[in-house]
Design a protein around this motif. Structure first.
Motif, PDB file in Angstrom:
ATOM      1  N   ASP A   1       0.809  -1.209   0.000  1.00 22.90           N
ATOM      2  CA  ASP A   1       0.000   0.000   0.000  1.00 22.90           C
ATOM      3  C   ASP A   1       0.848   1.267   0.000  1.00 22.90           C
ATOM      4  O   ASP A   1       0.362   2.355  -0.294  1.00 22.90           O
ATOM      5  CB  ASP A   1      -0.924   0.025   1.232  1.00 22.90           C
ATOM      6  N   LEU A   2       2.146   1.111   0.371  1.00 19.92           N
ATOM      7  CA  LEU A   2       3.017   2.286   0.430  1.00 19.92           C
ATOM      8  C   LEU A   2       3.302   2.847  -0.961  1.00 19.92           C
ATOM      9  O   LEU A   2       3.596   4.031  -1.121  1.00 19.92           O
ATOM     10  CB  LEU A   2       4.340   1.940   1.121  1.00 19.92           C
ATOM     11  N   VAL A   3       3.212   1.982  -1.967  1.00 17.21           N
ATOM     12  CA  VAL A   3       3.582   2.386  -3.326  1.00 17.21           C
ATOM     13  C   VAL A   3       2.776   3.612  -3.757  1.00 17.21           C
ATOM     14  O   VAL A   3       3.302   4.538  -4.370  1.00 17.21           O
ATOM     15  CB  VAL A   3       3.388   1.219  -4.315  1.00 17.21           C
ATOM     16  N   GLY A   4       1.504   3.632  -3.409  1.00 20.81           N
ATOM     17  CA  GLY A   4       0.650   4.744  -3.816  1.00 20.81           C
ATOM     18  C   GLY A   4       0.756   5.964  -2.914  1.00 20.81           C
ATOM     19  O   GLY A   4       0.065   6.949  -3.110  1.00 20.81           O
ATOM     20  N   ASN A   5       1.613   5.880  -1.870  1.00 20.43           N
ATOM     21  CA  ASN A   5       1.776   7.012  -0.950  1.00 20.43           C
ATOM     22  C   ASN A   5       3.222   7.497  -0.977  1.00 20.43           C
ATOM     23  O   ASN A   5       3.935   7.417  -0.004  1.00 20.43           O
ATOM     24  CB  ASN A   5       1.404   6.594   0.477  1.00 20.43           C
ATOM     25  N   ARG A   6       3.596   8.049  -2.134  1.00 20.94           N
ATOM     26  CA  ARG A   6       5.013   8.353  -2.331  1.00 20.94           C
ATOM     27  C   ARG A   6       5.476   9.595  -1.572  1.00 20.94           C
ATOM     28  O   ARG A   6       6.653   9.900  -1.529  1.00 20.94           O
ATOM     29  CB  ARG A   6       5.340   8.503  -3.807  1.00 20.94           C
ATOM     30  N   ASP A   7       4.566  10.300  -0.902  1.00 22.35           N
ATOM     31  CA  ASP A   7       4.960  11.489  -0.141  1.00 22.35           C
ATOM     32  C   ASP A   7       5.469  11.165   1.261  1.00 22.35           C
ATOM     33  O   ASP A   7       5.926  12.042   1.976  1.00 22.35           O
ATOM     34  CB  ASP A   7       3.750  12.425   0.005  1.00 22.35           C
TER      35      ASP A   7
END
Ligand SMILES: Nc1ncnc2c1ncn2[C@@H]1O[C@H](COP(=O)(O)OP(=O)(O)O)[C@@H](O)[C@H]1O
Ligand SMILES: [Mg+2]
Lengths: 246, 493
Positions: free
Chosen positions: B133-139
């Motif tokens: 799920d981290l992939v889509g939260n690159r910030d």
């Protein structure tokens, strides 16, 4: 009788002592004299086996000084150096009696001898419990002398024993030394660089220069019939300046 | 000369109670307590040798027979102990253990692997439950321990495996990472799956959905011969299998690290709740503990110092008598001093085992130098004219040494012994790392639990003891050094 037979010693490039023979008789005091560095101490140290000669031999009453005899012979010789060479961790009494106690002399004999020695060297009995650091230079020298005499040795070797003392004390000790040397049967060898002291204490004076004997005889002989100019020069330099004011 | 003493220290563990070991972190200590209490209550007396240095010390101790039981992780077995050997499958691992004379239980239940964690509230807000799920939260800002930045299975391979695009990645100290997380400066950190902070900071552990991290399942290891010595022990240990899951372990860790309960008490509570066993926990009073630690510490220092004196003075004398040999002796003893203390403590383990014997051997070697050097310097410093006076008197070599040179060297010898003793007191605290007890024990625990009070409980007595030793030797010097020598130096002031 102590004999040095053709002993010589070099330290690296310096020759401390050329091949030298000397015989020291009983009941006689020989004074070795000469400028500093001429080999006087080396000769004395060879005599008691602190320095091994490169050649030659030392004999005491016929017994040759070598590693197997050294300890026994040393117990028949007393050795005194400047300042007495006292062990600072021992009292005057323990310094004097160390060796006697070590070889098992009885406490009574040791005590008797110590009393004799105090009288002979005029050392105050109440100073016996003091440590060397608590004694004056003259007193230290007396203790050193007592230590050397404790076992009543046949030979007494003294290397400038009075060298570190001031003139008054020195004169006083010279008198006492002469009394000690007159004890029966002793062979005494004393090193000094003071001609007056040599004349006062020595039956015979041996003058050294650069590791070799220049002249040997009574002080009078050295004074009146010098063997070479150096002797006259040495004696003249030793004369008190005061004499010029007479 | 020292060998018999060391053997004496090494012997007691061969019979006595079952030896349970644990590593120097809280979870391992709790599990060691659980095992030791369980065995004891089941009539198999066990002793817990807590917080020993590390994996190598425990594993070697187990194989050598100084330890009988300890809890290990499958990941550690595969990555460290059997590194480079084909032990990927469970069967292969079991076979490798059997070859080493070791048996293993089935997993206890939890998997203490590396994991990524976030504040639970923030993870919920972003809808993140898995690492993918981290992939889509690159910030997001990542903060990882330095070890994790470098490990084979750490950040570089993790980011490759999951295709993580994040660039805001910092390497930092673990404690700082927690603080950064709490403050909101960091969003994702690395942690252990059973980390006490998971509960105390309310963290969310992200599921490793691609199974990147190797499993670190905990299991009990014991020596095969223990089954003969203590029949039925297998069945007793098997009762722990599958009983401890991650939340439970993490909670137990937190009760020790955050709530300040003792490992023993937490282990007892677990055994009561989970297995219905009532174990007796011996909680030591502070005074009693201090007394015990003092005794242990004094034993280590006393034996090692006595041996160093008995060997060091003759060596120093030898060095002074035979100058050429002496240079060699001083050289060797000096080189020993340059070996880092920690290494010296571990070096003896294969021969003398963990505990007192190895510690004493290390302390002995370390304290030798000042004593040899003090003796040598004292003897070499005796003025030449005094040595010659002694020779001229006709004293033999040994009499000269005894009557003149050693008394004159006494002060220097004593100074050497004093230095050695003070070093010894300080260094003996390291003995705790290999299970020798002493003041090092509370220091180690204090460091582990980040508890300054506990740390001081070891550090202060050690410092006080060092001062006392110093005072003792000053007193001895006044008694032993001949007054004549003291007068001499006073004269110089
Ligand atoms: N142990 C030694 N090592 C090197 N040289 C020495 C040693 N002892 C004496 N010497 C040298 O030998 C020479 C004679 O010394 P020494 O016998 O002490 O003279 P003196 O006592 O007449 O002043 C001097 O040059 C001295 O420097
Ligand atoms: Mg001289």
């Amino acid at each position: 009788m102590l004999e040095l037979i053709q002993v010589s010693k070099r330290f690296g490039a310096t020759t401390a002592l050329e091949p030298t023979s000397l015989t020291f008789e009983r009941d006689a005091t020989t004074v070795l004299i000469g400028p500093s560095g001429c080999g006087k101490s080396t000769l004395l140290r060879i005599a008691i086996g602190l320095v091994e000669p490169d050649a030659g031999a030392v004999r005491l009453d016929g017994t040759r000084l070598e590693p197997s005899t050294a300890r026994a012979l040393r117990r028949r010789m007393g050795y005194v150096i400047q300042e007495g060479g006292l062990f600072p961790h021992l009292t005057a009494r323990d310094n004097v009696t160390l060796m006697a106690r070590h070889i098992g002399r009885s406490a009574r004999d040791v005590g008797t001898r110590l009393e004799e020695l105090c009288a002979l060297t005029r050392f105050p009995a109440d100073g016996l419990e003091r440590f060397p650091a608590e004694l004056s230079g003259g007193q230290r020298q007396r203790v050193g002398l007592m230590r050397a005499l404790m076992l009543d040795p046949d030979v007494l070797l003294l290397d400038e024993p009075l060298g570190a003392l001031d003139p008054m004390i020195r004169a006083e000790l010279q008198d006492d030394l002469r009394d000690v040397f007159r004890e029966r049967g002793k062979t005494v060898v004393l090193v000094t660089h003071d001609m007056g002291e040599a004349a006062f204490l020595g039956d015979r004076v041996v003058l050294f220069r650069a590791g070799r004997i220049v002249q040997s005889g009574t002080a009078r002989e050295l004074l009146h019939s010098p063997a070479e100019p150096f002797v006259a020069e040495f004696v003249r330099a030793q004369r008190s300046i005061l004499e010029d004011y007479r | 000369m020292i060998a018999p003493i060391l053997l004496l220290c090494a012997v007691p563990w061969s019979q006595g109670p079952i030896q349970v070991g644990s590593k120097g972190f809280t979870e391992s200590v709790i599990l060691g307590e659980v095992v030791a209490q369980l065995l004891t209550v089941e009539g198999m007396p066990a002793e817990h040798r807590a917080q020993l240095g590390g994996t190598r010390i425990l594993w070697d101790g187990l194989v050598a027979g100084e330890l009988d039981v300890y809890v290990e992780y499958t990941g550690t077995l595969r990555e460290e102990i059997f590194a480079g050997r084909p032990v990927a499958s469970d069967a292969a691992l079991a076979a490798a253990l059997r070859d080493a004379g070791v048996r293993a239980s089935r997993p206890l239940g939890f998997d203490n692997t590396y994991a990524l964690g976030m504040l639970a509230s923030f993870a919920a807000e972003r809808g993140i439950t898995r690492i993918s799920d981290l992939v889509g939260n690159r910030d997001l800002a990542f903060g990882f321990s330095n070890e994790f930045m470098e490990r084979d299975d750490g950040w570089p391979s993790l980011s490759a495996r999951y295709g993580l695009p994040h660039t805001n990645v910092t390497g930092l100290d673990h404690d700082l990472a927690y603080r950064g997380l709490a403050a909101g400066d960091l969003h994702v950190i690395d942690l252990y799956a059973t980390d006490a902070k998971i509960r105390t900071l309310a963290l969310r552990v992200l599921t490793d959905d691609l199974e990147h991290f190797p499993p670190y399942a905990a299991l009990v290891l014991w020596r095969a011969d223990l089954e003969q010595r203590t029949p039925g022990i297998e069945a007793v240990l098997a009762r722990l299998e599958g009983r401890i899951d991650e939340p439970r372990m993490s909670a137990m860790n937190a009760r020790v690290e955050a709530d300040g309960e003792s490992e023993a008490a937490v282990a007892a509570a677990f055994l009561r709740a989970e297995l219905g066993l009532r174990t007796r926990v011996r909680e030591e009073r502070r005074a009693a503990r201090l007394l015990r630690l003092t005794g242990e510490h004094l034993f280590l220092v006393g034996v090692s110092l006595a041996a160093a004196i008995l060997v060091g003075i003759p060596l120093g004398v030898l060095a002074a008598l035979r100058r050429r040999l002496g240079r060699g002796v001083l050289g060797v003893v000096g080189v020993v001093q340059t070996i880092p203390a920690l290494v010296l403590f571990v070096v003896f383990i294969p021969y003398l085992g963990i505990g007192r014997a190895s510690t004493i051997a290390a302390l002995f070697l370390y304290t030798l130098l000042p004593i040899v050097r003090g003796t040598y310097a004292g003897l070499a410093g005796v003025p030449r004219e005094l040595v010659e006076s002694a020779i001229a008197l006709g004293l033999s070599r040994s009499a000269r040494l005894r009557l003149v040179e050693l008394p004159m060297a006494m002060r220097s010898i004593l100074a050497g012994i004093q230095t050695a003793a003070v070093i010894d007191v300080g260094l003996a605290t390291l003995g705790a790392i290999i299970g020798a007890g002493g003041y090092g024990q509370p220091i180690l625990t204090g460091i582990r639990l980040n508890d300054p009070a506990l740390l001081l409980e070891g550090a202060v007595p050690a410092a006080v003891l060092a001062l006392l030793v110093q005072a003792l030797f000053e007193w001895i010097e006044r008694r032993v050094v001949p007054r004549g020598l003291r007068l001499e130096t006073e004269g110089l002031d």
